[in-house]
Scaffold this motif. Sequence first.
Motif, PDB file in Angstrom:
ATOM      1  N   LEU A 117       0.845  -1.213   0.000  1.00 17.01           N
ATOM      2  CA  LEU A 117       0.000   0.000   0.000  1.00 17.01           C
ATOM      3  C   LEU A 117       0.868   1.247   0.000  1.00 17.01           C
ATOM      4  CD1 LEU A 117      -3.037  -0.864   2.309  1.00 17.01           C
ATOM      5  CD2 LEU A 117      -3.018  -0.421  -0.145  1.00 17.01           C
ATOM      6  N   VAL A 118       1.961   1.241   0.799  1.00 11.23           N
ATOM      7  CA  VAL A 118       2.844   2.427   0.816  1.00 11.23           C
ATOM      8  C   VAL A 118       3.387   2.659  -0.595  1.00 11.23           C
ATOM      9  CG1 VAL A 118       5.071   3.249   1.660  1.00 11.23           C
ATOM     10  CG2 VAL A 118       3.460   2.196   3.252  1.00 11.23           C
ATOM     11  N   MET A 119       3.838   1.566  -1.242  1.00  8.90           N
ATOM     12  CA  MET A 119       4.418   1.746  -2.582  1.00  8.90           C
ATOM     13  C   MET A 119       3.314   2.105  -3.585  1.00  8.90           C
ATOM     14  SD  MET A 119       7.509   1.412  -1.949  1.00  8.90           S
ATOM     15  CE  MET A 119       8.526   1.178  -3.406  1.00  8.90           C
ATOM     16  N   LEU A 120       2.061   1.655  -3.314  1.00  9.50           N
ATOM     17  CA  LEU A 120       0.945   2.026  -4.209  1.00  9.50           C
ATOM     18  C   LEU A 120       0.755   3.538  -4.162  1.00  9.50           C
ATOM     19  CD1 LEU A 120      -1.221   0.558  -5.989  1.00  9.50           C
ATOM     20  CD2 LEU A 120      -2.760   0.723  -4.052  1.00  9.50           C
ATOM     21  N   PHE A 121       0.846   4.119  -2.931  1.00  6.82           N
ATOM     22  CA  PHE A 121       0.729   5.586  -2.821  1.00  6.82           C
ATOM     23  C   PHE A 121       1.844   6.256  -3.611  1.00  6.82           C
ATOM     24  CE2 PHE A 121      -2.914   6.160  -0.561  1.00  6.82           C
ATOM     25  CZ  PHE A 121      -2.951   5.567   0.689  1.00  6.82           C
TER      26      PHE A 121
ATOM     27  N   PRO B 165       3.735  -7.379  -3.999  1.00  5.87           N
ATOM     28  CA  PRO B 165       3.684  -7.606  -2.547  1.00  5.87           C
ATOM     29  C   PRO B 165       2.266  -7.731  -2.006  1.00  5.87           C
ATOM     30  CG  PRO B 165       5.214  -5.826  -3.040  1.00  5.87           C
ATOM     31  CD  PRO B 165       4.489  -6.159  -4.313  1.00  5.87           C
ATOM     32  N   ILE B 166       1.334  -6.897  -2.519  1.00  7.30           N
ATOM     33  CA  ILE B 166      -0.030  -6.979  -1.955  1.00  7.30           C
ATOM     34  C   ILE B 166      -0.613  -8.359  -2.254  1.00  7.30           C
ATOM     35  CG2 ILE B 166      -2.369  -6.068  -2.144  1.00  7.30           C
ATOM     36  CD1 ILE B 166      -1.255  -3.323  -2.583  1.00  7.30           C
TER      37      ILE B 166
ATOM     38  N   PHE C 227      -8.699  -4.458  -3.827  1.00  8.41           N
ATOM     39  CA  PHE C 227      -9.585  -3.759  -2.875  1.00  8.41           C
ATOM     40  C   PHE C 227     -10.752  -4.666  -2.491  1.00  8.41           C
ATOM     41  CE2 PHE C 227      -7.727   0.062  -5.100  1.00  8.41           C
ATOM     42  CZ  PHE C 227      -6.862   0.330  -4.057  1.00  8.41           C
ATOM     43  N   ALA C 228     -11.215  -5.508  -3.440  1.00  9.37           N
ATOM     44  CA  ALA C 228     -12.294  -6.453  -3.103  1.00  9.37           C
ATOM     45  C   ALA C 228     -11.805  -7.418  -2.022  1.00  9.37           C
ATOM     46  CB  ALA C 228     -12.691  -7.237  -4.360  1.00  9.37           C
ATOM     47  N   ALA C 229     -10.575  -7.932  -2.202  1.00  5.11           N
ATOM     48  CA  ALA C 229     -10.060  -8.929  -1.250  1.00  5.11           C
ATOM     49  C   ALA C 229      -9.837  -8.290   0.115  1.00  5.11           C
ATOM     50  CB  ALA C 229      -8.742  -9.490  -1.787  1.00  5.11           C
ATOM     51  N   VAL C 230      -9.302  -7.046   0.103  1.00  3.88           N
ATOM     52  CA  VAL C 230      -9.054  -6.377   1.399  1.00  3.88           C
ATOM     53  C   VAL C 230     -10.380  -6.211   2.126  1.00  3.88           C
ATOM     54  CG1 VAL C 230      -8.417  -4.156   2.405  1.00  3.88           C
ATOM     55  CG2 VAL C 230      -6.920  -5.232   0.727  1.00  3.88           C
ATOM     56  N   ALA C 231     -11.408  -5.749   1.365  1.00  5.95           N
ATOM     57  CA  ALA C 231     -12.720  -5.556   2.012  1.00  5.95           C
ATOM     58  C   ALA C 231     -13.282  -6.902   2.465  1.00  5.95           C
ATOM     59  CB  ALA C 231     -13.683  -4.889   1.025  1.00  5.95           C
ATOM     60  N   TYR C 232     -13.047  -7.984   1.729  1.00  2.00           N
ATOM     61  CA  TYR C 232     -13.645  -9.291   2.013  1.00  2.00           C
ATOM     62  C   TYR C 232     -12.985  -9.957   3.220  1.00  2.00           C
ATOM     63  CZ  TYR C 232     -15.364 -14.021   0.900  1.00  2.00           C
ATOM     64  OH  TYR C 232     -15.954 -15.264   0.924  1.00  2.00           O
ATOM     65  N   TRP C 233     -11.627  -9.915   3.268  1.00  4.46           N
ATOM     66  CA  TRP C 233     -10.949 -10.657   4.335  1.00  4.46           C
ATOM     67  C   TRP C 233     -10.528  -9.789   5.512  1.00  4.46           C
ATOM     68  CZ3 TRP C 233      -9.144 -13.026  -0.614  1.00  4.46           C
ATOM     69  CH2 TRP C 233      -9.719 -14.298  -0.794  1.00  4.46           C
TER      70      TRP C 233
ATOM     71  N   ILE D 146      -8.761   8.497  -3.109  1.00  3.46           N
ATOM     72  CA  ILE D 146      -7.724   8.212  -2.090  1.00  3.46           C
ATOM     73  C   ILE D 146      -8.168   8.794  -0.749  1.00  3.46           C
ATOM     74  CG2 ILE D 146      -5.408   8.847  -1.348  1.00  3.46           C
ATOM     75  CD1 ILE D 146      -4.476   7.503  -3.597  1.00  3.46           C
ATOM     76  N   PHE D 147      -8.748  10.000  -0.807  1.00  2.00           N
ATOM     77  CA  PHE D 147      -9.222  10.622   0.450  1.00  2.00           C
ATOM     78  C   PHE D 147     -10.262   9.709   1.108  1.00  2.00           C
ATOM     79  CE2 PHE D 147     -10.698  13.500   3.487  1.00  2.00           C
ATOM     80  CZ  PHE D 147     -12.081  13.559   3.420  1.00  2.00           C
ATOM     81  N   PHE D 148     -11.189   9.175   0.273  1.00  2.00           N
ATOM     82  CA  PHE D 148     -12.226   8.293   0.858  1.00  2.00           C
ATOM     83  C   PHE D 148     -11.577   7.023   1.422  1.00  2.00           C
ATOM     84  CE2 PHE D 148     -15.665  10.796   0.199  1.00  2.00           C
ATOM     85  CZ  PHE D 148     -15.971  11.086  -1.126  1.00  2.00           C
ATOM     86  N   PHE D 149     -10.522   6.511   0.736  1.00  2.00           N
ATOM     87  CA  PHE D 149      -9.865   5.275   1.201  1.00  2.00           C
ATOM     88  C   PHE D 149      -9.283   5.518   2.599  1.00  2.00           C
ATOM     89  CE2 PHE D 149      -7.726   1.291   0.888  1.00  2.00           C
ATOM     90  CZ  PHE D 149      -6.487   1.476   1.502  1.00  2.00           C
ATOM     91  N   VAL D 150      -8.553   6.647   2.706  1.00  2.00           N
ATOM     92  CA  VAL D 150      -7.907   6.924   3.998  1.00  2.00           C
ATOM     93  C   VAL D 150      -8.977   7.095   5.064  1.00  2.00           C
ATOM     94  CG1 VAL D 150      -6.492   8.606   5.234  1.00  2.00           C
ATOM     95  CG2 VAL D 150      -5.871   7.913   2.913  1.00  2.00           C
TER      96      VAL D 150
END
Lengths: 313, 125, 208, 687
Positions: free
Chosen positions: D77-81, D136-137, D451-457, D527-531
Motif C-alpha cells: 500500500l505504501v508503494m501504491l501511494f 507484494p499486496i 480492494f475487493a479482497a481487502v474488504a472481504y478478508w 484516495i481521500f475516501f480510502f484513507v
Amino acid sequence: MKIISALTWLLVLGLASCASGDYRLFHPVNLVAGVEWWSTLFEVGIMSLIIVPVALLIVWCLWRYRKGAGAAYDPEFTHSLVLEILVWGVPLIIVAICGFVSIRTIHAVDPYSPGVLAKAEAAAAPIDIDVVTTDWQWLFIYPAQHVASIDEMVVPQGRVVHLRLTSTSVTNDFYIPQIAPMIDIMPGMRTEDAFDAAKLGVFTGFSADFSGAGFSWMQFATRIVPPADFSSWVARAAASPNALSYGAFTKLAQPTVNEGAKISYFSAPDPQLFDKVVMAADSGVVYPVSNELTRSVANLEIGPAKPTGAATK
Amino acid sequence: MSAPHSDPLAHPEVQQGNALRYISGFITTLLLMFAALMLTIRQHLPYVSYAEAVTGLAVLSLVTQATLFFGLDISRAHIWKSLSLLLTIPLFIISVGLTVWMFQSLATRTMLMPAGMLQQPTLLQ
Amino acid sequence: MATQTPPSEGVVLFHPHFAGHDQISARTLGFWLYMLSDALIFAALFAAYGVLNNPMGAAGGPIATQVADPVEGFWQTCAVLGSVATYSLGTVALKSGNKGGVMFSIVLAILLAFIFLGFEAHDLLDLLAKGDGPTRSGFLSAFFVLVATHGLHMLFGIIWMLVMLVQIPLFGFNANVVARLLNLRMFWQFQATIWVILYVYVYMIGAF
Amino acid sequence: MQVAIEGPWSPLFGRLTLDAIPYDNPIIIGTFAFAALAGLAVAVPVLYYNKLGYLWREWLTSVDHKKIGVMYIILGLVMLFRGFADGMLIRTQQAIAVGPTSPGVLGAQHGFLPPFHYDQVYSAHGTIMILFAATPILTGLTNVVVPLQIGARDMAFPYMNALSLWLTTAGAILVMLSLFIGDFSAAGWVGLIPLTELPYSPGVGVDYWMWAIQISSIGTTLNAINMIVTIISMRAPGMGWFRLPVFTWTTLSTNIIGLTAFPVLGAALALLGADRYFGAHFFTAGNGGNLMLYTNLFWIWGHPEVYFLVLPAFGIFSEIIPTFSEKPLFGYTTMVAATFAIAGISWTVWLHHFFTMAAGPDINGFFSLATMLVGIPTGVKVFNWAFTLYRGRLTFSVPMLWSLAGLFLLLLGGITGMMLAIPSVNYTVHDSVFVIAHFHCMVLLIGAAIFAAVAYWWPKVFGFVLDERNGLRFFWSFILATAVVFLAMFALGFEGETRRLDYIYDPAWRPMLLTEETGMGIYCLSIFFFVRMIYVSLRDRIPVPADPWATSRTLEFLTASPVPFYNFAVTPQVNARDELAWRRAHGLERAQPQAFEVIHMPSNTGIPFIIGMLSLGFGFGMIWRIWWLAGFSLLGIILAVIIRSFDKNLGYELQPEEVAAMEHNLATAGMFAEQPARIQLTEAEAH
C-alpha cells in the motif's frame, strides 16, 4: 438505480469528449494503412460478438437476481455440459477466425515486403530512402537523388517508398500513424519498411520507442507531393551548400535536441554513409549522452558532448 | 511441522539410495559422453545429422541421470518431483528453442552485410 | 463462542492429533522446486549463448572452436560425474548411519570438484591472459558467464559440503542434517546434469 | 576489469558524492518532507508508548504467515501511494506541457518536469506499481488466506516466508532511496536497450532499478517455492485436489508461473549488470552484442509476470462472486482447467510485446495465434462468473461491487487485448497510448480485485468491520476516475499519441489530456475516501462474528475473527468442496472440537530481517560501487545463512490448557495481541 444513473452519466461524458481531436488512425490514407484499419474494425466487430452479449448478460443478471427481487434461486445450478461446450467452443471459433485474418494481414502489411503493395511495386520502381536516427533527430538520405534532409521526408505521390533504417545510438520506432507499418530502428542493424504514397498531404511522423531525454522533440514531417514538386524539392536540396561526408555526419550525430524539428538539407551525401553508420555501430562506435547533458537538456543549452568516435573498450 | 517421531534415517528418500544405481548411472553417462566425443573428434558426419546424433546422446544421458542418479519415478515419494520436472522441461525447451529460432530469422533480416564477408569494416577513414 | 455441539451420526468434523507433515519430504520438494528455477536461469544463459555463438557475435574475436576443447571438456566431465557418484555413494553409507563413510565420500567429492574447477579456471584464465576475456566480444561474454555461473554453482556446493563436514559430527544425523544431505545430493546431481548439457551444447555442438 | 565510468570514484564512497543528493529540486525536497513527516507520525507514537520491543518481538522477527502477509500488504500500500504520486506527476506534466507556447518552470522547457526528471518518474511508476505494489499486496493476500483455506497452521517454510518478505522490503527501500540519493533509471520500467547501457545511462539510475528488482525478485521466487510446497503437502485431511478452494488453485498456478518466470528476469538483469559493471558485450550495439536478446529475455519473464498478477485477481473473483450470489461457483473443474491453461499458454506468447522488432511474418503469426489462444480460458472464466450470478441471490456489498467492476474492466481489457494480438493492428498502435490504456484496464482489474479482497478478508484478519459507507464512496470515485482517465486514453491512442512523451507537440490532444487530468482529480478524491475508510474503521472497531458475511463458503471463515495465531485449535476434517457451506447446510458451522491438543509452532527468528537489511547494504554498495560495503554485506548474508543452519530451530509447544484459555479469550491470540516469551524446545523434548 444509483448504478444505472452513474453509468449513463459516464457514457455521456465519454461520448462528448470523443468528439474533439483528429483521430488519425480512423483515416488511413494508403493501401497499407487501409489493411491495418480494416483488420482493426474486423477485430472489434468479431470480438464484440462475444463481449457485448456477455456484458449485457451480466448486467441483466445483476438486475434480475438482486436479493429481494424474488427471482428464481437455484443453488444447484453449478454445472451444465452444454454451457461448457458453448463456453469453450464459441471463443475457439472466434479465435480461429481472428487467427486466419491475423496471418493473412501479417503477410499483407509485413514492413519488409508488404504483400498488398506487390502490384504497385511491379508497376513503378520504388523510391529508396535511407533513414538514420541520431540522438533525437531524423536524417533521410536519398541515394538515387544524392540529397539528404533532416526531419523532413518528401515523397512523390503514386510511388511505393522503400526504406532502410538504422540508428546511431539507441532504439527508435519509425511511426507515421496513417501511413507506414511501424518498425524498430536499432543501432548496428538495418531494418526495412515500405509504404505507398497514395494521397497528397503533410503527415507528422514520430519515434514511438523511447530514446532518451530529447525523445519528445523527435518528430519529422512527411510530405507527399505531386512528382513535379518532388523534383523541384530535390533540386532545392541539392543546391544546399553543406555536403554530408561521414566526418560531418559524426559531428551532426552528437546528442542534440532539434526544438520544433527545424528542417535542413544536404547535397551530395556520402553514397556509403548508411553502410558506414551500421558498421561503425557494429564496431562499437557510440555517441554517449553525458550525465550533465541529460540534466541540462531541459533548457536546451546543448554543448555537444566531446565527439568520442571510439567506444569505451 | 510437528517433529517427525520416526527416525530420519528411515525416511524413504534416504533408503532410496543404492550403490548399484549410482555406479551404473555414472558409467552409462560417461559412455554416452565418450560416444559423443568420438563423433565430435572424427567429424565425419555433416553438421545437422551430427548435431541430432549428439543431441540424442545428450537426451539419453539426461534420462539416465534422472532415473539412476535422481531416482525419479511415479511412486508417492517422487511423484511431485517427477511431475514438476516434466512441466519444466517444455519451458526450458520453449525459452531456448523459440529464442534461437526467432534470432535466426532476426539475424538474416537485420544484418547489413551477408554473413560471409564479415571482415573488420575498412570503409571508415 | 465455544458451545459444545455434538456432531450428528458419525460425521467427523475435526482430526485431532493430525500427524502433521513429513518435514524431510517437504524440504526436499521445496529444494527441488528451487533447482527447477535455477535450471531456468541456465535456460536464459543457454539462450544467450545460442544467440551470440555466431560470427556476428564473435565480432572478429575467437570463435567457439578456438575456445572450447571437447577433449579437455571430457576430462572435466569425468571429474564432475566422479564427484557426483562419490557423493551419491556416500548417501548410501548414510542409510546405515555410518558417519565415517559419509564424511569420507564428501571429502573425496570435494577433491574431484576441485580438479574440475582447476581445469576450468586454467582455461578461463589463459583466455583472459590472451585478452579474449568477456569484454572482447558478445560470444566470449556469453561463454564466460555460462561457464563461470556453473563454476559458481559448484563452489556453492563445495562450501555447503564443508559446512556438512562440520555439522555431521556436531549434530549427528538429526532431521535437519539428513534433509540437508538429501538436498545436497539433489543439488550435486543437478549441477552435473547442467554440466552435461553445457558440455554437449558448448564444447561439442557449439564448437563443431 | 573495472569498466570506465563517468564521474568521480573513490574507494571509500564509490560513486557517491555530495551532489548525488538533489537538494536543488523542490519536488524532491517536498517529497522528502512528506516522507519525513509520515515517518515521524509512525515513529513518535511507537517510541512514546515504548512499543519498539513489541515491534521487534511480534512483527520484525515474526514467522506467522498472517503477520507476514499483513506486512507485505502494508509495504504494497505504501508503494501504491508512491506509484500513484508518480502517476499524478506524469498526467499533470502532460496536461501542462502541450504545444510550443506552454509555460515551463523548475528548469523545464515546458511543464514542471524536465525530461531527465520526467523519465525517472514514469520509469519508477511502472517498476513500483508492478513489482513493489501489486506483487507484494497479492503475495501478502495469498500468504494470509491460503494456509487458512487449506486448514494448515502455517506455511511449509515459515523462516523462508519471513526471508522473502524482508528481501522484497529491501528492494522497495532501495527504490525509495533513489529519490533522495542519486537518481532512478530513466529508461522505462522495461529497461529499454541499449538505453540502459553505460554510454546512454552513465548515472547510477539503471543500477538502482536493476538491483531493486533483482533483490525483490529473489524474495518472490522463494515465496513461490514456499507457496507451492504448502499447497501440495499441507492440506487438511480430507481435502482432496477437487475440494481445494479456487483461490488456492489460482495461487498454485500463479506461483508455478512465478517460480519458472522470475529466474529468467534475474538472468537478463544479471547479464545487463555484466555489461554495466564489467564491460561485457551481451546487449551492446557493437562488439558482437545483440540488443534484441535483452528484449527477448525480459519479455520471456514479462508476460508470465502479468499473468502472475492477474491470476490471483481471478481467484479473488471466484471466491467473492459465489459468496455474494449464495451459490457455488459455476463449473469448478473448467475454472481450474482454465487457470492452468492460462498459466501454460502464458509462457508461449511473449513476442507480442515486440511484434515490430523485425521478426518475420511466420514468427509474428505463431505468437499472434498463441496470444489469441490465451484469451479463450479468460473468456471461459468470465462466462462461468456470469453463470454463477445467474439464478443467485445477489447482495451488492463492497467486495461484490469491486468484483463486478473488475469483470467489466476485464471485458474492456479483453477486447483491446485481442486487438493488440493481431500484428497488422499492432503496427499502428505499438508503443502508443492505446497500449497503455489496455494494460491499465488489466492492472486496474487487479487493483479492483485487491480492494475487493481487502474488504472481504479484513474482518476475518482484524476482527472488526471495514466501514461500508466510505467503502462505497471510495469504490464509486475510483471506478469513475478509471473510466474518465482511460477511456480518454483510448481516444488519444487512436489519435496517434505515443507513450512516454514529456512534451506534447500536437495541441489537438489537449482536450483529452485535460479530461485525463480531471480523472486524476477524481482519483485523489477516491484516495481521500480510502484513507477515511481506514480511519473510521480503526476508530469504531465494530467487532464481527467468525463468519462476517454469513454466506461465505470456504474454510478460512471457520476460524474465529480475528484469527488466533495458531489458526485451528484442532486441524479440521474436510468433508466437501465448499467446507463451510457444507457445514452450514448441515447446521454444523458452530461445532467446536471436544478436546484441545498440544500445538507445535515455529519460534520467531531475527535472521530474515538481518539478511534483508544486509541485502539492502549489498544493493546500495553495488549501486554506488562501494566495493567494501557490497563485499562485507554479501559475506554477512552468507554467514547469516550458515549460522541459521546451525540453529536447531525446533520451535515451541502450546499445552492444551493454554490453547483452551486462548480459545475462550480470543483477544489474547489475535493479530495485535502480545504473546509471552516462548521457550524453545530442547533436542530431547522434540522427539
